[in-house]
Design an enzyme around this catalytic site. Structure first.
Site, PDB file in Angstrom:
ATOM      1  N   LYS A   1      14.402 -14.865  -3.130  1.00 24.93           N
ATOM      2  CA  LYS A   1      13.893 -13.566  -2.772  1.00 24.93           C
ATOM      3  C   LYS A   1      14.315 -13.430  -1.103  1.00 24.93           C
ATOM      4  O   LYS A   1      14.782 -12.473  -0.609  1.00 24.93           O
ATOM      5  CB  LYS A   1      12.497 -13.314  -2.868  1.00 24.93           C
ATOM      6  CG  LYS A   1      12.347 -12.867  -4.176  1.00 24.93           C
ATOM      7  CD  LYS A   1      10.875 -12.793  -4.340  1.00 24.93           C
ATOM      8  CE  LYS A   1      10.379 -13.239  -5.881  1.00 24.93           C
ATOM      9  NZ  LYS A   1       8.942 -13.057  -6.154  1.00 24.93           N
TER      10      LYS A   1
ATOM     11  N   ILE B   1      11.508  -1.455  -1.748  1.00 24.09           N
ATOM     12  CA  ILE B   1      11.097  -1.210  -0.426  1.00 24.09           C
ATOM     13  C   ILE B   1      11.619  -2.033   0.652  1.00 24.09           C
ATOM     14  O   ILE B   1      12.065  -1.560   1.782  1.00 24.09           O
ATOM     15  CB  ILE B   1       9.430  -0.636  -0.323  1.00 24.09           C
ATOM     16  CG1 ILE B   1       9.183   0.081  -1.209  1.00 24.09           C
ATOM     17  CG2 ILE B   1       9.155  -0.209   1.196  1.00 24.09           C
ATOM     18  CD1 ILE B   1       7.630   0.164  -1.473  1.00 24.09           C
TER      19      ILE B   1
ATOM     20  N   PHE C   1       6.516 -11.267   0.825  1.00 25.77           N
ATOM     21  CA  PHE C   1       5.553 -12.004   0.130  1.00 25.77           C
ATOM     22  C   PHE C   1       6.342 -12.486  -1.225  1.00 25.77           C
ATOM     23  O   PHE C   1       7.020 -11.701  -1.588  1.00 25.77           O
ATOM     24  CB  PHE C   1       4.204 -11.496   0.105  1.00 25.77           C
ATOM     25  CG  PHE C   1       3.284 -11.857   1.041  1.00 25.77           C
ATOM     26  CD1 PHE C   1       3.397 -11.290   2.561  1.00 25.77           C
ATOM     27  CD2 PHE C   1       2.197 -12.668   1.018  1.00 25.77           C
ATOM     28  CE1 PHE C   1       2.585 -11.606   3.408  1.00 25.77           C
ATOM     29  CE2 PHE C   1       1.386 -13.103   1.947  1.00 25.77           C
ATOM     30  CZ  PHE C   1       1.546 -12.340   3.271  1.00 25.77           C
TER      31      PHE C   1
ATOM     32  N   CYS D   1     -27.928  14.144  29.952  1.00 22.83           N
ATOM     33  CA  CYS D   1     -28.381  15.437  29.978  1.00 22.83           C
ATOM     34  C   CYS D   1     -29.811  15.519  29.338  1.00 22.83           C
ATOM     35  O   CYS D   1     -30.553  16.463  28.864  1.00 22.83           O
ATOM     36  CB  CYS D   1     -27.325  16.182  29.101  1.00 22.83           C
ATOM     37  SG  CYS D   1     -26.992  15.323  27.508  1.00 22.83           S
TER      38      CYS D   1
HETATM   39  O1  PMT Z   1      -4.065  -8.339  -2.339  1.00 23.59           O
HETATM   40  P1  PMT Z   1      -4.610  -9.667  -2.632  1.00 23.59           P
HETATM   41  O2  PMT Z   1      -5.849  -9.543  -3.869  1.00 23.59           O
HETATM   42  O3  PMT Z   1      -5.245 -10.189  -1.301  1.00 23.59           O
HETATM   43  O4  PMT Z   1      -3.380 -10.664  -3.135  1.00 23.59           O
HETATM   44  C1  PMT Z   1      -2.525 -10.908  -2.155  1.00 23.59           C
HETATM   45  C2  PMT Z   1      -0.939 -10.819  -2.971  1.00 23.59           C
HETATM   46  C3  PMT Z   1      -0.951 -12.105  -4.042  1.00 23.59           C
HETATM   47  C4  PMT Z   1      -0.891  -9.746  -3.585  1.00 23.59           C
HETATM   48  C5  PMT Z   1      -0.085 -11.330  -1.783  1.00 23.59           C
HETATM   49  O5  PMT Z   1      -0.136 -12.595  -1.364  1.00 23.59           O
HETATM   50  C6  PMT Z   1       1.239 -11.335  -2.331  1.00 23.59           C
HETATM   51  O6  PMT Z   1       2.095 -11.926  -2.777  1.00 23.59           O
HETATM   52  N1  PMT Z   1       2.200  -9.825  -2.309  1.00 23.59           N
HETATM   53  C7  PMT Z   1       3.476  -9.643  -2.689  1.00 23.59           C
HETATM   54  C8  PMT Z   1       3.360  -9.638  -4.068  1.00 23.59           C
HETATM   55  C9  PMT Z   1       4.548  -9.200  -4.927  1.00 23.59           C
HETATM   56  O7  PMT Z   1       4.686  -7.974  -5.185  1.00 23.59           O
HETATM   57  O8  PMT Z   1       5.408  -9.775  -4.717  1.00 23.59           O
HETATM   58  P2  PMT Z   1       6.990 -10.040  -5.295  1.00 23.59           P
HETATM   59  O9  PMT Z   1       7.360 -11.329  -5.480  1.00 23.59           O
HETATM   60  O10 PMT Z   1       6.876  -8.915  -6.643  1.00 23.59           O
HETATM   61  O11 PMT Z   1       7.721  -9.087  -4.086  1.00 23.59           O
HETATM   62  C10 PMT Z   1       8.510  -9.667  -3.255  1.00 23.59           C
HETATM   63  C11 PMT Z   1       8.539  -8.562  -1.834  1.00 23.59           C
HETATM   64  O12 PMT Z   1       9.124  -7.653  -2.184  1.00 23.59           O
HETATM   65  C12 PMT Z   1       7.052  -8.522  -1.420  1.00 23.59           C
HETATM   66  O13 PMT Z   1       7.029  -8.684  -0.139  1.00 23.59           O
HETATM   67  C13 PMT Z   1       6.908  -7.195  -2.017  1.00 23.59           C
HETATM   68  O14 PMT Z   1       5.795  -6.513  -1.345  1.00 23.59           O
HETATM   69  C14 PMT Z   1       8.074  -6.724  -2.016  1.00 23.59           C
HETATM   70  N2  PMT Z   1       8.526  -5.539  -2.915  1.00 23.59           N
HETATM   71  C15 PMT Z   1       8.423  -5.671  -4.063  1.00 23.59           C
HETATM   72  C16 PMT Z   1       8.889  -4.647  -5.188  1.00 23.59           C
HETATM   73  C17 PMT Z   1       9.477  -3.482  -4.729  1.00 23.59           C
HETATM   74  N3  PMT Z   1       9.511  -2.728  -5.477  1.00 23.59           N
HETATM   75  N4  PMT Z   1       9.278  -3.274  -3.338  1.00 23.59           N
HETATM   76  C18 PMT Z   1       9.101  -4.326  -2.503  1.00 23.59           C
HETATM   77  O15 PMT Z   1       8.942  -4.157  -1.175  1.00 23.59           O
END
Ligand code: PMT
Length: 402
Positions: free
Chosen positions: A336, A305, A322, A158
């Site tokens: 865990k 969660i 994680f 166009c």
């Molecule tokens: O974000 P970046 O700076 O790149 O860093 C990455 C990271 C270190 C955050 C990532 O690699 C990581 O380890 N994420 C999980 C951190 C964490 O909360 O770990 P946790 O061990 O506390 O929890 C275990 C699991 O339960 C995780 O999958 C978390 O998402 C989940 N969780 C924890 C608490 C909650 N109330 N609900 C959840 O679902």
């Protein structure tokens, strides 16, 4: 390599002047040995003649919603036949119709009926494309996991210059080949990323150093493998990676949980990479708390969660967690894995004296599952995300869910 061999592609043509590119597109599709059926809208037939399209392409061309063949209802038959529906060129009108769920001609009715992937290749004047309404419709379609390819920027027929031209047939073919060679095609994956903020008062919160980089890298890789990603992110300073990624921003753990549960239906994989705060403030103050010598804050436990996702009895996805720890890294992660009923856990060391991990571009992960483990050694998070997705696919297959 004939990468579209026997792929059944239903090509929906609507009334854009870019329809002249369609002959080249069909030629390329056939060269790649795709099986092509064509559906034309009324407007497209004003621009290209049905018979010449049929003769030149040697493909069956359909245009009549009321056409039936031996009691086969054509819109249902074609909707079920297709591996993929490619709308090219796609006008603002067909985009709007699909966004609204209209079914007033053969093409829109097929799109409403089909279970196949729909890919839209827009083609229109750049003002039309940028209009609030078209952008709104495109957003609706993206949220439904419909792929939008293009448009490209340039001088338009166009006379305007801008964003709105249909992608070239070559690019469309490249993308199709890539699409069909993607192992996670039609996979739905939720990824949580980043920290949560648990408000103390309107200006203060409890959180972690999580930057979201690990979760966003995983989202990028999984999307490039063809998955439909829902990326639920806490407050981070990152832009959404390219690809089929629906991003939902949340602040607190409660909001993250709500977003996860609202989207958990029909997910194949859940990856909990977010550093969800284990606690929130029980007595949130809606006014800024005045300075005191001693301030006592009561914390209550947030919902877990990932545990709630793992405990789903209907349509439970494959669950990857994680684990962030400063000591007994693997032991705590394995605990865990069991307690949260995960399929796989990625353990990382978040000790302060390390130059990698939280809020950093590098990481190192121990992957741990029921009867095995492996180390993904120190690397950029983008590289680790690739290695991790590869392992998730392997483990998912082994669990007979793929
Ligand atoms: O974000 P970046 O700076 O790149 O860093 C990455 C990271 C270190 C955050 C990532 O690699 C990581 O380890 N994420 C999980 C951190 C964490 O909360 O770990 P946790 O061990 O506390 O929890 C275990 C699991 O339960 C995780 O999958 C978390 O998402 C989940 N969780 C924890 C608490 C909650 N109330 N609900 C959840 O679902």
């Amino acid at each position: 390599m004939i990468n579209l061999l026997k792929k059944r592609i239903l090509l929906g043509i609507s009334g854009s002047i870019a329809v002249y590119k369609i002959f080249e597109l069909i030629r390329c599709l056939k060269k790649k040995q795709a099986i092509v059926r064509i559906v034309m809208t009324r407007a497209s037939k004003k621009l290209v003649n049905k018979l010449s399209l049929q003769i030149l392409s040697n493909c069956r061309v359909f245009d009549d919603i009321f056409y039936t063949n031996n009691s086969n209802i054509m819109h249902i038959k074609l909707a079920k036949w297709a591996d993929l529906i490619l709308l090219a060129p796609a006008t603002a009108n067909i985009i709007a119709k699909i966004a609204l769920g209209l079914a007033d001609d053969l093409l829109s009715t097929i799109c409403l009926t089909t279970q196949a992937k729909i890919i839209i290749v827009p083609s229109m004047n750049n003002y039309m494309y940028r209009s609030v309404v078209t952008q709104h419709n495109i957003k609706i379609l993206r949220n439904r996991n419909i792929l939008i390819w293009g448009p490209s920027f340039g001088r338009q027929i166009c006379g305007d210059t801008g964003l709105g031209s249909m992608l070239s047939p070559n690019i469309i073919i490249k993308k199709l080949v890539q699409y069909f060679s993607t192992p996670l095609k039609n996979f739905n994956i939720i990824i949580t990323a980043g920290p949560t903020h648990e408000l103390i008062d309107p200006v203060r919160f409890i959180s972690s150093y999580s930057s979201g980089k690990m979760g966003f890298s995983i989202a990028y890789v999984a999307a490039s493998l063809g998955a439909n990603i829902t990326l639920i992110s806490g407050p981070v300073n990152l832009s959404t990676p390219p690809g089929n990624i629906k991003r939902i921003n949340v602040i607190s753990a409660l909001e993250m949980k709500q977003a996860v549960m609202n989207n958990i239906n029909n997910q194949n994989i859940f990856i909990g990479c977010a550093a969800v705060s284990d606690y929130r403030i029980s007595n949130f103050s809606s006014n800024k708390i005045a300075k005191k010598d001693n301030l006592i804050i009561n914390l209550i436990k947030n919902p877990d969660i990932i545990l709630e996702v793992s405990q789903l009895t209907k349509n439970r996805p494959y669950v990857v967690g994680f684990s962030a720890e400063t000591n007994f890294i693997k032991e705590n992660a394995r605990k865990k894995l069991i307690e949260k009923k995960l399929n796989l856990i990625c353990a990382n060391n978040v000790s302060k004296n390390r130059f990698y991990n939280m809020n950093n571009n590098y990481n190192e992960l121990y992957l741990i599952w029921n009867n095995g483990e492996m180390l993904l050694s120190l690397n950029k998070k983008q590289v680790l995300a690739k290695q991790l997705m590869k392992q998730i696919i392997i483990r998912y297959e082994k669990d007979n869910k793929y």
